[in-house]
Design a protein around this motif. Structure first.
Motif, PDB file in Angstrom:
ATOM      1  N   ALA A  78     -74.115  73.895 -19.649  1.00 23.95           N
ATOM      2  CA  ALA A  78     -74.084  72.471 -19.303  1.00 23.95           C
ATOM      3  C   ALA A  78     -73.563  71.608 -20.441  1.00 23.95           C
ATOM      4  N   GLY A  79     -73.350  72.200 -21.591  1.00 28.13           N
ATOM      5  CA  GLY A  79     -72.935  71.442 -22.762  1.00 28.13           C
ATOM      6  C   GLY A  79     -71.469  71.056 -22.742  1.00 28.13           C
ATOM      7  N   ALA A  80     -71.079  70.322 -23.784  1.00 21.36           N
ATOM      8  CA  ALA A  80     -69.701  69.855 -23.901  1.00 21.36           C
ATOM      9  C   ALA A  80     -68.763  71.025 -24.210  1.00 21.36           C
ATOM     10  N   ASP A  81     -67.487  70.816 -23.876  1.00 24.88           N
ATOM     11  CA  ASP A  81     -66.473  71.824 -24.190  1.00 24.88           C
ATOM     12  C   ASP A  81     -66.056  71.743 -25.656  1.00 24.88           C
ATOM     13  N   ILE A  82     -66.076  70.530 -26.195  1.00 21.36           N
ATOM     14  CA  ILE A  82     -65.781  70.283 -27.607  1.00 21.36           C
ATOM     15  C   ILE A  82     -66.876  69.363 -28.131  1.00 21.36           C
ATOM     16  N   PHE A  83     -67.418  69.640 -29.305  1.00 22.84           N
ATOM     17  CA  PHE A  83     -68.537  68.830 -29.786  1.00 22.84           C
ATOM     18  C   PHE A  83     -68.594  68.799 -31.309  1.00 22.84           C
ATOM     19  N   ASN A  84     -69.026  67.644 -31.832  1.00 26.84           N
ATOM     20  CA  ASN A  84     -69.304  67.480 -33.256  1.00 26.84           C
ATOM     21  C   ASN A  84     -70.661  68.084 -33.583  1.00 26.84           C
ATOM     22  N   PHE A  85     -70.781  68.691 -34.768  1.00 29.67           N
ATOM     23  CA  PHE A  85     -72.098  69.138 -35.224  1.00 29.67           C
ATOM     24  C   PHE A  85     -72.098  69.249 -36.744  1.00 29.67           C
ATOM     25  N   ALA A  86     -73.297  69.249 -37.315  1.00 29.18           N
ATOM     26  CA  ALA A  86     -73.449  69.389 -38.760  1.00 29.18           C
ATOM     27  C   ALA A  86     -73.441  70.860 -39.140  1.00 29.18           C
ATOM     28  N   GLN A  87     -72.945  71.157 -40.340  1.00 31.03           N
ATOM     29  CA  GLN A  87     -72.698  72.551 -40.720  1.00 31.03           C
ATOM     30  C   GLN A  87     -73.958  73.401 -40.772  1.00 31.03           C
ATOM     31  N   ASP A  88     -75.122  72.775 -40.943  1.00 25.79           N
ATOM     32  CA  ASP A  88     -76.336  73.584 -41.033  1.00 25.79           C
ATOM     33  C   ASP A  88     -76.758  74.175 -39.690  1.00 25.79           C
ATOM     34  N   GLN A  89     -76.043  73.797 -38.612  1.00 25.67           N
ATOM     35  CA  GLN A  89     -76.341  74.348 -37.290  1.00 25.67           C
ATOM     36  C   GLN A  89     -75.407  75.493 -36.904  1.00 25.67           C
ATOM     37  N   LEU A  90     -74.478  75.850 -37.787  1.00 30.88           N
ATOM     38  CA  LEU A  90     -73.454  76.840 -37.436  1.00 30.88           C
ATOM     39  C   LEU A  90     -74.054  78.172 -37.001  1.00 30.88           C
ATOM     40  N   ALA A  91     -74.963  78.730 -37.803  1.00 30.89           N
ATOM     41  CA  ALA A  91     -75.507  80.052 -37.498  1.00 30.89           C
ATOM     42  C   ALA A  91     -76.226  80.062 -36.155  1.00 30.89           C
TER      43      ALA A  91
END
Length: 401
Positions: A78-91
């Motif tokens: 249900a999420g976006a196809d492209i999205f911004n996020f902070a690097q600490d969420q990568l893993a």
């Protein structure tokens, strides 16, 4: 009644036909609210330059980096196809299957065109999973140049502040700022996670001669009559220098006026050696969700590459002030003239990207800093300091597994 039902049926059919004739959003992008209008304009430019993609309906929605990551982790489909996020969420996002790794071609472009810190922030296990957007989250030194004559040395800064009866602010009871001493000295404190995001291992060597040296440097700082614990210039009084971030540049300019100046963090003597303070760095990234439709995936990758390109990063800086990670954009005169971003850029070379840390780590770091501020270690010998760091280290290890 029959006429009413017939009319109702006609209206329903009209509605259904109208709905079938309208194409719903084909692609969804999540960005922070401050960049929604900017992103919409850039999407329009992208579609204008790429007629093959002009037929697609692209929706841009206001969802901040933190919420975007949480939402993607809750329901990838249900999420976006492209999205911004902070690097600490990568893993966590990689483990959840919420990110598509970049193609070899795109990865090569990202590596060549962005600074090393942002590329490292987008990389896990040697694979690049996101497009760098910014290199603008971290801390450095704001100072009053009428008071501080040498911002390159912590000892010199404190001496100038003490002489002028002014204060130096740094938040040493924070797990975000405190590592400046330990990482600068060469210590490590990171966590490994498994595919579910659970902490499996703590990589730490604070309980060492190097760690003792870093702790002693913190103790010496706290002993200075000029020292004040804090990191927000808006809440500081009688301040001549403060360790803070780009988010407070406006307040710093207003407070210091013509004497406003910035620099990377200073050196500090650790075990008798002038040592550059380090710490955490932060980066904003742009991710693409895995797609079953090859054409849609190609569109997502092309659009993400465009939105993270040097030209768009520079335009974004001019529009909302986000600091670029792209090397060419960073070299632009307008960015170079931004003293806060220049100081942060110099400091980021001495930082590590902030990864994931257990919630209890932040409380533990606060307790260590509080003990330093309270003077509990002022008369402690090296053995006692090593014992304190051994307890800290053992507790950190206990948070994993």
């Amino acid at each position: 009644m029959k006429k009413f039902l017939a009319l109702l049926l006609v209206l329903v059919m009209i509605f259904v036909l109208a709905a079938c004739g309208q194409k719903g959003p084909d692609l969804k992008i999540w960005v922070p609210e401050a960049t929604v209008e900017f992103t919409k304009a850039q999407v329009a430019e992208f579609q204008k330059a790429n007629p093959d993609y002009a037929k697609y309906v692209i929706a841009v929605e206001p969802v901040g980096e933190g919420d975007a990551a949480s939402n993607m982790l809750t329901d990838v489909e249900a999420g976006a196809d492209i999205f911004n996020f902070a690097q600490d969420q990568l893993a966590r996002l990689v483990s959840a299957g919420a990110l598509t790794q970049l193609s070899d071609e795109d990865a090569a472009v990202v590596s060549a065109e962005n600074d090393a810190g942002s590329v490292a922030a987008a990389t896990m296990g040697g694979t690049i999973y996101a497009y760098p957007l910014t290199s603008d989250n971290g801390y450095f030194l704001y100072y009053d140049k009428s008071v501080v004559s040498d911002p390159s040395s912590l000892e010199a800064i404190l001496a100038d502040c003490e002489k002028a009866g002014k204060d130096f602010y740094m938040e040493i009871n924070s797990g975000w700022y405190q590592p400046a001493f330990f990482f600068g000295a060469g210590c490590t404190l990171t966590y490994d996670t498994d595919d579910s995001g659970a902490f499996t291992k703590c990589n730490i060597d604070y309980a060492s001669d190097t760690g003792v040296g870093a702790l002693k440097a913190m103790i010496e700082l706290a002993k200075s009559p000029a020292f004040k614990n804090g990191s927000s210039i808006s809440n500081a009084t009688n301040v001549a220098a403060i360790v803070d971030g780009t988010w407070d540049s406006g307040a710093a300019k207003e407070l210091f006026g013509d004497n406003y100046a910035c620099a990377k963090l200073p050196t500090v003597k650790i075990n008798g050696v002038d040592t550059q303070l380090g710490g955490f760095g932060g980066f904003k990234l742009l991710g693409v969700k895995p797609q079953t439709d090859a054409t849609k995936l190609a569109l997502c990758d092309a659009l993400a590459a465009y939105l993270s390109s040097g030209d768009v990063q520079l335009a974004r800086y001019n529009a909302v002030g986000w600091g670029p990670s792209n090397n060419t954009a960073k070299a632009d005169p307008a960015v170079q003239a931004d003293e806060a971003l220049s100081a942060l850029g110099a400091q980021l070379g001495y930082t590590i990207p902030q990864g994931q840390y257990p919630g209890d780590y932040w409380s533990l770091a606060t307790a260590l800093g509080d003990s330093v501020i309270a003077g509990e270690y002022n008369d402690a010998d090296d053995a006692a300091l090593l014992a304190a760091l051994q307890s800290f280290q053992d507790t950190c290890i206990g948070y994993a597994g």
